[in-house]
Design a protein around this motif. Structure first.
Motif, PDB file in Angstrom:
ATOM      1  N   LEU A 126       0.774  -1.304   0.051  1.00 59.38           N
ATOM      2  CA  LEU A 126       0.096  -0.027  -0.113  1.00 59.38           C
ATOM      3  C   LEU A 126       0.751   1.121  -0.059  1.00 59.38           C
ATOM      4  CD1 LEU A 126      -2.869   1.120  -0.135  1.00 59.38           C
ATOM      5  CD2 LEU A 126      -2.928   1.079   2.415  1.00 59.38           C
ATOM      6  N   THR A 127       1.987   1.216   0.712  1.00 62.09           N
ATOM      7  CA  THR A 127       2.950   2.465   0.584  1.00 62.09           C
ATOM      8  C   THR A 127       3.337   2.783  -0.630  1.00 62.09           C
ATOM      9  OG1 THR A 127       3.880   1.696   2.774  1.00 62.09           O
ATOM     10  CG2 THR A 127       5.129   3.235   1.480  1.00 62.09           C
ATOM     11  N   GLU A 128       3.768   1.755  -1.609  1.00 61.79           N
ATOM     12  CA  GLU A 128       3.849   2.209  -3.016  1.00 61.79           C
ATOM     13  C   GLU A 128       2.922   2.846  -3.733  1.00 61.79           C
ATOM     14  OE1 GLU A 128       6.096   2.427  -6.718  1.00 61.79           O
ATOM     15  OE2 GLU A 128       6.859   2.217  -4.662  1.00 61.79           O
ATOM     16  N   VAL A 129       1.369   2.062  -3.555  1.00 54.82           N
ATOM     17  CA  VAL A 129       0.488   2.619  -4.151  1.00 54.82           C
ATOM     18  C   VAL A 129       0.148   4.389  -3.785  1.00 54.82           C
ATOM     19  CG1 VAL A 129      -2.147   2.209  -4.167  1.00 54.82           C
ATOM     20  CG2 VAL A 129      -0.626   0.393  -4.325  1.00 54.82           C
ATOM     21  N   ILE A 130       0.292   4.424  -2.439  1.00 53.40           N
ATOM     22  CA  ILE A 130       0.023   5.694  -2.208  1.00 53.40           C
ATOM     23  C   ILE A 130       0.918   6.698  -2.702  1.00 53.40           C
ATOM     24  CG2 ILE A 130       0.045   7.324   0.004  1.00 53.40           C
ATOM     25  CD1 ILE A 130      -1.585   5.142   1.549  1.00 53.40           C
ATOM     26  N   ALA A 131       2.379   6.095  -2.835  1.00 56.41           N
ATOM     27  CA  ALA A 131       3.275   7.076  -3.260  1.00 56.41           C
ATOM     28  C   ALA A 131       3.157   7.307  -4.753  1.00 56.41           C
ATOM     29  CB  ALA A 131       4.601   6.481  -3.159  1.00 56.41           C
ATOM     30  N   SER A 132       2.626   6.248  -5.538  1.00 50.76           N
ATOM     31  CA  SER A 132       2.495   6.543  -6.988  1.00 50.76           C
ATOM     32  C   SER A 132       1.165   6.852  -7.543  1.00 50.76           C
ATOM     33  CB  SER A 132       2.723   5.034  -7.695  1.00 50.76           C
ATOM     34  OG  SER A 132       4.175   4.432  -6.822  1.00 50.76           O
ATOM     35  N   ALA A 133       0.170   6.613  -7.093  1.00 48.17           N
ATOM     36  CA  ALA A 133      -1.182   6.951  -7.569  1.00 48.17           C
ATOM     37  C   ALA A 133      -1.486   8.666  -7.555  1.00 48.17           C
ATOM     38  CB  ALA A 133      -2.036   6.104  -6.922  1.00 48.17           C
ATOM     39  N   ASP A 134      -2.388   8.970  -8.588  1.00 45.85           N
ATOM     40  CA  ASP A 134      -2.597  10.219  -8.514  1.00 45.85           C
ATOM     41  C   ASP A 134      -3.941  10.844  -7.875  1.00 45.85           C
ATOM     42  OD1 ASP A 134      -0.593  10.566 -10.639  1.00 45.85           O
ATOM     43  OD2 ASP A 134      -1.694   9.153 -11.720  1.00 45.85           O
ATOM     44  N   PHE A 135      -4.859   9.814  -7.639  1.00 43.92           N
ATOM     45  CA  PHE A 135      -6.332  10.194  -7.236  1.00 43.92           C
ATOM     46  C   PHE A 135      -6.695   9.049  -6.177  1.00 43.92           C
ATOM     47  CE2 PHE A 135     -10.972  10.436  -7.738  1.00 43.92           C
ATOM     48  CZ  PHE A 135     -11.227  11.569  -6.942  1.00 43.92           C
ATOM     49  N   PHE A 136      -7.359   9.272  -5.024  1.00 43.50           N
ATOM     50  CA  PHE A 136      -7.826   8.354  -4.304  1.00 43.50           C
ATOM     51  C   PHE A 136      -9.256   8.431  -4.178  1.00 43.50           C
ATOM     52  CE2 PHE A 136      -3.338   9.218  -3.704  1.00 43.50           C
ATOM     53  CZ  PHE A 136      -2.733   7.961  -3.691  1.00 43.50           C
ATOM     54  N   PHE A 137     -10.022   7.552  -3.713  1.00 46.59           N
ATOM     55  CA  PHE A 137     -11.317   7.734  -3.341  1.00 46.59           C
ATOM     56  C   PHE A 137     -11.647   6.382  -2.468  1.00 46.59           C
ATOM     57  CE2 PHE A 137     -11.231   5.399  -7.466  1.00 46.59           C
ATOM     58  CZ  PHE A 137     -12.470   4.468  -7.260  1.00 46.59           C
ATOM     59  N   CYS A 138     -12.604   6.737  -1.547  1.00 44.55           N
ATOM     60  CA  CYS A 138     -12.994   5.716  -0.583  1.00 44.55           C
ATOM     61  C   CYS A 138     -14.547   5.774  -0.462  1.00 44.55           C
ATOM     62  CB  CYS A 138     -12.578   6.029   0.839  1.00 44.55           C
ATOM     63  SG  CYS A 138     -12.741   7.715   1.460  1.00 44.55           S
ATOM     64  N   ALA A 139     -15.301   5.088   0.440  1.00 49.35           N
ATOM     65  CA  ALA A 139     -16.538   4.843   0.452  1.00 49.35           C
ATOM     66  C   ALA A 139     -17.494   5.601   1.257  1.00 49.35           C
ATOM     67  CB  ALA A 139     -17.154   3.355   0.807  1.00 49.35           C
TER      68      ALA A 139
END
Length: 185
Positions: free
Chosen positions: A117-130
């Motif tokens: 998850l650390t790599e995902v958070i460092a690399s992604a551009d936009f996040f969404f949750c429920a």
């Protein structure tokens, strides 16, 4: 006999890849169900491919359903304009992130201790949750990871361009807006 030839153009704006880490048939409250509903909602305005990690007989009239693995997911990702994925699929298949496309990550169902998850958070551009409750917790995780900074705060003190609440059944607009004009952050 003269035939009029007309150029076929899609009215849809982008090619989107929606990647799901679960392969089972969509069912209430499952990750596969959330991905399916996201693909359905986005297919109204975009050409959508839903990628599942197992061969399936599932199909939908408005979007393609394909099997992906470590060898082909990068190719499908490179041929897309933007990628929407759950956090686990991105952690398991980093070639998705290596495609060089804008990536939106669904954090619903992800735990802040999930592997990769650390790599995902460092690399992604936009996040969404429920939910807004989840959003508060994920904002803290993004702050700890250094994702809240001058760049992300510039003109967006609410950080809605970084992390938004999305529910396929009644709050899909933030994701539709991202997909219409994806950005890198």
């Amino acid at each position: 006999m003269h035939q009029e030839i007309t150029e076929m153009r899609s009215s849809r704006t982008s090619r989107l890849l929606v990647v799901c880490a679960e392969a089972e048939a969509p069912g209430p409250e499952s990750l596969a169900d959330r991905c399916w509903l996201l693909a359905e909602a986005l297919a109204d305005n975009h050409d959508v491919i839903l990628g599942l990690p197992a061969v399936t007989q599932l199909s939908h009239p408005d979007f393609a359903v394909v099997y992906y693995n470590g060898r082909n997911v990068g190719m499908v990702a490179r041929d897309s304009d933007a990628i929407i994925s759950d956090a686990r699929a991105l952690a398991d298949f980093p070639t998705i992130l290596e495609a060089g496309k804008p990536v939106a990550v669904d954090l619903a169902g992800a735990g802040d201790n999930d592997a990769g998850l650390t790599e995902v958070i460092a690399s992604a551009d936009f996040f969404f949750c429920a939910s807004e409750t989840d959003r508060g917790a994920w904002l803290e995780a993004l702050k700890v990871a250094g994702r809240v900074n001058e760049h992300t705060l510039d003109g967006d003190s609410s950080l809605r361009r970084l992390l938004e609440t999305v529910r396929p059944e009644d709050r899909i607009q933030p994701l539709i807006e991202y997909c219409a004009a994806p950005w890198y952050s």
